[in-house]
Enzyme design. Structure first.
Site, PDB file in Angstrom:
ATOM      1  N   ASN A  87      -7.559   0.219   8.536  1.00 31.56           N
ATOM      2  CA  ASN A  87      -8.580   0.106   9.469  1.00 31.56           C
ATOM      3  C   ASN A  87      -9.598  -0.183   9.344  1.00 31.56           C
ATOM      4  O   ASN A  87      -9.894  -1.152   7.932  1.00 31.56           O
ATOM      5  CB  ASN A  87      -8.644   1.417   9.846  1.00 31.56           C
ATOM      6  CG  ASN A  87      -7.909   2.384  10.495  1.00 31.56           C
ATOM      7  OD1 ASN A  87      -8.175   1.680  11.552  1.00 31.56           O
ATOM      8  ND2 ASN A  87      -8.397   3.597  10.677  1.00 31.56           N
ATOM      9  N   HIS A 129      -8.649   0.436  18.426  1.00 24.17           N
ATOM     10  CA  HIS A 129      -8.612   1.327  17.985  1.00 24.17           C
ATOM     11  C   HIS A 129      -9.801   1.996  17.230  1.00 24.17           C
ATOM     12  O   HIS A 129      -9.820   1.367  15.914  1.00 24.17           O
ATOM     13  CB  HIS A 129      -7.257   1.577  16.800  1.00 24.17           C
ATOM     14  CG  HIS A 129      -7.280   2.648  15.880  1.00 24.17           C
ATOM     15  ND1 HIS A 129      -6.407   3.332  16.389  1.00 24.17           N
ATOM     16  CD2 HIS A 129      -7.243   2.667  14.603  1.00 24.17           C
ATOM     17  CE1 HIS A 129      -6.280   4.995  15.979  1.00 24.17           C
ATOM     18  NE2 HIS A 129      -6.312   4.175  15.094  1.00 24.17           N
ATOM     19  N   ASN A 179     -11.338  -3.371   3.439  1.00 20.06           N
ATOM     20  CA  ASN A 179     -10.369  -3.502   3.291  1.00 20.06           C
ATOM     21  C   ASN A 179     -10.281  -5.130   4.505  1.00 20.06           C
ATOM     22  O   ASN A 179      -9.813  -5.787   4.256  1.00 20.06           O
ATOM     23  CB  ASN A 179     -10.141  -2.933   4.770  1.00 20.06           C
ATOM     24  CG  ASN A 179      -9.910  -0.941   4.305  1.00 20.06           C
ATOM     25  OD1 ASN A 179      -9.760  -0.709   2.922  1.00 20.06           O
ATOM     26  ND2 ASN A 179      -9.831  -0.480   5.056  1.00 20.06           N
ATOM     27  N   GLY A 187       0.740  -1.496   0.298  1.00 15.58           N
ATOM     28  CA  GLY A 187       0.387  -0.165  -0.373  1.00 15.58           C
ATOM     29  C   GLY A 187       0.846   1.564  -0.110  1.00 15.58           C
ATOM     30  O   GLY A 187       1.319   1.565   1.210  1.00 15.58           O
ATOM     31  N   ARG A 194      -0.690   7.386   1.387  1.00 20.60           N
ATOM     32  CA  ARG A 194      -0.046   8.612   1.751  1.00 20.60           C
ATOM     33  C   ARG A 194       0.395   7.738   2.764  1.00 20.60           C
ATOM     34  O   ARG A 194       1.635   8.127   3.306  1.00 20.60           O
ATOM     35  CB  ARG A 194      -1.924   9.504   2.507  1.00 20.60           C
ATOM     36  CG  ARG A 194      -1.560  10.485   0.957  1.00 20.60           C
ATOM     37  CD  ARG A 194      -2.927  11.303   1.651  1.00 20.60           C
ATOM     38  NE  ARG A 194      -4.252  10.746   1.707  1.00 20.60           N
ATOM     39  CZ  ARG A 194      -4.769  11.357   2.056  1.00 20.60           C
ATOM     40  NH1 ARG A 194      -5.018  12.809   1.845  1.00 20.60           N
ATOM     41  NH2 ARG A 194      -6.440  11.237   2.520  1.00 20.60           N
ATOM     42  N   ARG A 250     -10.827   6.276   5.774  1.00 22.88           N
ATOM     43  CA  ARG A 250     -11.712   7.195   5.786  1.00 22.88           C
ATOM     44  C   ARG A 250     -12.301   8.182   5.038  1.00 22.88           C
ATOM     45  O   ARG A 250     -11.719   8.809   5.271  1.00 22.88           O
ATOM     46  CB  ARG A 250     -12.635   7.025   7.769  1.00 22.88           C
ATOM     47  CG  ARG A 250     -12.346   5.893   8.577  1.00 22.88           C
ATOM     48  CD  ARG A 250     -13.219   7.010   9.652  1.00 22.88           C
ATOM     49  NE  ARG A 250     -11.619   7.087  10.284  1.00 22.88           N
ATOM     50  CZ  ARG A 250     -11.995   8.008  12.204  1.00 22.88           C
ATOM     51  NH1 ARG A 250     -12.927   7.856  12.548  1.00 22.88           N
ATOM     52  NH2 ARG A 250     -11.248   7.728  13.027  1.00 22.88           N
ATOM     53  N   ARG A 304      -1.394  11.276  19.834  1.00 19.68           N
ATOM     54  CA  ARG A 304      -1.879  12.610  20.227  1.00 19.68           C
ATOM     55  C   ARG A 304      -2.704  12.406  21.509  1.00 19.68           C
ATOM     56  O   ARG A 304      -2.609  13.905  21.754  1.00 19.68           O
ATOM     57  CB  ARG A 304      -3.352  11.775  19.395  1.00 19.68           C
ATOM     58  CG  ARG A 304      -3.543  11.963  17.973  1.00 19.68           C
ATOM     59  CD  ARG A 304      -4.262  11.071  17.483  1.00 19.68           C
ATOM     60  NE  ARG A 304      -4.219  11.100  15.652  1.00 19.68           N
ATOM     61  CZ  ARG A 304      -4.955  10.149  14.541  1.00 19.68           C
ATOM     62  NH1 ARG A 304      -5.778   9.647  15.213  1.00 19.68           N
ATOM     63  NH2 ARG A 304      -4.533  10.470  13.546  1.00 19.68           N
ATOM     64  N   GLY A 350       1.310   4.748   3.589  1.00 12.05           N
ATOM     65  CA  GLY A 350       2.601   4.048   2.861  1.00 12.05           C
ATOM     66  C   GLY A 350       4.306   4.522   2.721  1.00 12.05           C
ATOM     67  O   GLY A 350       4.990   4.989   2.676  1.00 12.05           O
TER      68      GLY A 350
HETATM   69  O1  TXD Z   1      -3.495   3.871  13.308  1.00 17.53           O
HETATM   70  C1  TXD Z   1      -3.877   3.540  12.405  1.00 17.53           C
HETATM   71  N1  TXD Z   1      -3.797   2.382  12.332  1.00 17.53           N
HETATM   72  C2  TXD Z   1      -4.462   4.348  11.140  1.00 17.53           C
HETATM   73  C3  TXD Z   1      -5.143   3.811   9.776  1.00 17.53           C
HETATM   74  C4  TXD Z   1      -3.587   5.492  10.901  1.00 17.53           C
HETATM   75  C5  TXD Z   1      -4.058   6.285   9.435  1.00 17.53           C
HETATM   76  C6  TXD Z   1      -4.518   4.989   8.647  1.00 17.53           C
HETATM   77  N2  TXD Z   1      -4.883   4.311   8.541  1.00 17.53           N
HETATM   78  C7  TXD Z   1      -5.417   3.229   7.721  1.00 17.53           C
HETATM   79  O2  TXD Z   1      -4.243   2.505   6.903  1.00 17.53           O
HETATM   80  C8  TXD Z   1      -6.625   4.173   6.711  1.00 17.53           C
HETATM   81  O3  TXD Z   1      -7.717   3.708   7.517  1.00 17.53           O
HETATM   82  C9  TXD Z   1      -6.417   3.291   5.709  1.00 17.53           C
HETATM   83  O4  TXD Z   1      -7.258   1.880   6.365  1.00 17.53           O
HETATM   84  C10 TXD Z   1      -5.221   2.612   5.483  1.00 17.53           C
HETATM   85  C11 TXD Z   1      -4.610   3.093   4.576  1.00 17.53           C
HETATM   86  O5  TXD Z   1      -4.238   5.059   4.673  1.00 17.53           O
HETATM   87  P1  TXD Z   1      -3.809   5.801   4.036  1.00 17.53           P
HETATM   88  O6  TXD Z   1      -4.050   7.582   4.029  1.00 17.53           O
HETATM   89  O7  TXD Z   1      -2.706   5.514   3.550  1.00 17.53           O
HETATM   90  O8  TXD Z   1      -4.959   5.529   2.277  1.00 17.53           O
HETATM   91  P2  TXD Z   1      -4.696   6.306   0.916  1.00 17.53           P
HETATM   92  O9  TXD Z   1      -3.636   6.910   0.421  1.00 17.53           O
HETATM   93  O10 TXD Z   1      -5.716   5.659  -0.051  1.00 17.53           O
HETATM   94  O11 TXD Z   1      -3.675   4.552   0.209  1.00 17.53           O
HETATM   95  C12 TXD Z   1      -4.340   2.707   0.301  1.00 17.53           C
HETATM   96  C13 TXD Z   1      -3.197   2.798  -0.745  1.00 17.53           C
HETATM   97  C14 TXD Z   1      -3.074   3.252  -2.135  1.00 17.53           C
HETATM   98  O12 TXD Z   1      -2.876   3.588  -2.830  1.00 17.53           O
HETATM   99  C15 TXD Z   1      -3.989   2.419  -2.817  1.00 17.53           C
HETATM  100  O13 TXD Z   1      -4.114   1.387  -4.012  1.00 17.53           O
HETATM  101  C16 TXD Z   1      -3.603   0.240  -2.254  1.00 17.53           C
HETATM  102  O14 TXD Z   1      -3.823   0.958  -0.775  1.00 17.53           O
HETATM  103  N3  TXD Z   1      -4.539  -0.557  -2.826  1.00 17.53           N
HETATM  104  C17 TXD Z   1      -3.618  -1.406  -2.545  1.00 17.53           C
HETATM  105  N4  TXD Z   1      -2.313  -2.431  -2.298  1.00 17.53           N
HETATM  106  C18 TXD Z   1      -2.112  -3.303  -2.439  1.00 17.53           C
HETATM  107  N5  TXD Z   1      -3.090  -4.128  -2.932  1.00 17.53           N
HETATM  108  C19 TXD Z   1      -3.772  -3.989  -2.920  1.00 17.53           C
HETATM  109  N6  TXD Z   1      -4.416  -5.098  -2.783  1.00 17.53           N
HETATM  110  C20 TXD Z   1      -4.665  -2.357  -2.631  1.00 17.53           C
HETATM  111  N7  TXD Z   1      -5.964  -2.178  -2.444  1.00 17.53           N
HETATM  112  C21 TXD Z   1      -5.461  -0.565  -2.016  1.00 17.53           C
END
Ligand code: TXD
EC number: 1.1.1.37
Length: 325
Positions: A131, A186, A106, A20, A23, A93, A162, A25
């Site tokens: 999440n 969480h 997810n 992933g 943002r 979200r 936080r 990642g």
């Molecule tokens: O405290 C915590 N655990 C968190 C969790 C804090 C912040 C963000 N949190 C969660 O992380 C958020 O609710 C999301 O479920 C994830 C990722 O958040 P992000 O803001 O990085 O989301 P993005 O920018 O949409 O990135 C997700 C990426 C995107 O580039 C997709 O193309 C990719 O995931 N994606 C995949 N990659 C590989 N394989 C598959 N199947 C796939 N599906 C989507």
């Protein structure tokens, strides 16, 4: 100096795969590389995107003064032999959504990512970030079949950061002087432990009155949503990436830091077969131990409620996975 009879020297640096490249990642890749912790493989399903990000990060190396390799890919073969796999793949979200609203989409993404990643890095330690965090960590644990010390979720480090931030802002003190711990799931049921929060060893109960502490606790519980509401397009990623990189660092450098980590419990805190945030020591083998803190009766009851809600969502996700996968 080596001679021709010596075995070949294999200079391998730790390798961290991030599934992933969104943002969280991509920011995590930057943190890991610029802290010089490990080489990074960024994997995403979007073609070209992780490759572009990796090239951009590589082009900053001369300026940032590090020599870590960053590879972008859409193929799990390139992740082979990773010491750590971080899963951030999935949807974030939108305003008005709870973390649990992401469950169905997810779950499928995380299970698939976990299976693919373990197939190529059978010795890796896994950190789940997607999440709803506790449920996704449980599903990844199940999908990989890993022993529980090698799989964990990141949430408590962020939630604690936080809480620490809000305490520091309220008191006007240096954030690094504030130490706090947030346990539980969480989500809205997370448990910021005000009794264990201190400013350089001084309990915050000596520095702030009860209504103020309660206000900061509520702001911590709402910390993710506050940012989603402000940004309107996705959620927090700088602090989540920093929190995850702290866990990666503790593992890679075998620091044995005592951090709140979402761990699979087998009787600790009276909880069984569930993933929830508890204090753990993190070292090169993963979770070295789970610390059982003395909690008030109220806190133990709150932890149980938190665990029940995670359990309910695990059951729901499992039902969907077995019918739809
Ligand atoms: O405290 C915590 N655990 C968190 C969790 C804090 C912040 C963000 N949190 C969660 O992380 C958020 O609710 C999301 O479920 C994830 C990722 O958040 P992000 O803001 O990085 O989301 P993005 O920018 O949409 O990135 C997700 C990426 C995107 O580039 C997709 O193309 C990719 O995931 N994606 C995949 N990659 C590989 N394989 C598959 N199947 C796939 N599906 C989507």
């Amino acid at each position: 100096m080596s001679s021709s009879s010596d075995p070949p020297i294999v200079c391998s640096l730790p390798r961290v795969t991030i599934v992933g490249a969104g943002r969280v990642g991509s920011t995590l890749a930057q943190r890991i590389a610029e802290k010089n912790l490990a080489d990074v493989v960024l994997l995403d399903i979007v073609e070209g995107m992780p490759q572009g990000l990796a090239l951009d990060l590589m082009e900053a190396r001369g300026i940032e003064l590090h020599n870590r390799q960053i590879i972008g890919t859409n193929n799990y073969i390139d992740t082979s032999g990773s010491q750590i796999v971080v899963i951030t793949a999935g949807l974030p979200r939108k305003p008005g959504m709870s973390r649990d609203d992401l469950l169905l989409t997810n779950a499928k993404i995380v299970v698939e990512a976990a299976k693919n990643a373990i197939a190529h890095s059978p010795n890796a330690i896994f950190i789940v970030v997607t999440n709803p965090l506790d449920v996704m960590t449980y599903l990844a644990w199940q999908a990989t079949g890993l022993p529980r010390h090698r799989i964990m979720g990141m949430a408590g480090v962020l939630d604690s950061a936080r809480f620490e931030t809000f305490i520091a802002l309220e008191l006007g003190v240096l954030p690094a002087d504030v130490k706090a711990m947030v346990l539980g799931s969480h989500g809205d049921l997370m448990m910021p432990l005000s009794g264990y929060a201190t400013v350089n060893g001084i309990p915050i109960t000596e520095l702030l009155d009860a209504p103020t502490i309660e206000r900061l606790v509520q702001r911590t519980r709402n910390g993710g949503a506050e940012i989603v509401e402000l940004m309107q397009t996705g959620g927090a990623f700088f602090a989540p990436a920093s929190a995850t990189s702290m866990m990666v660092e503790s593992i890679v450098l075998n620091q044995s830091r005592l951090l709140p980590v979402a761990a699979y419990l087998q009787g600790e805190y009276g909880l069984e077969d569930v993933v929830i945030g508890v204090p753990c020591r993190l070292g090169c083998s993963g979770i070295e131990s789970v610390l059982e803190l003395t909690l008030t009766d109220e806190e133990i009851a709150a932890l149980k409620v938190s665990a029940q809600s995670v359990r309910k969502n695990i059951d729901q996700a499992q039902k969907i996975l077995t019918t739809k996968m």
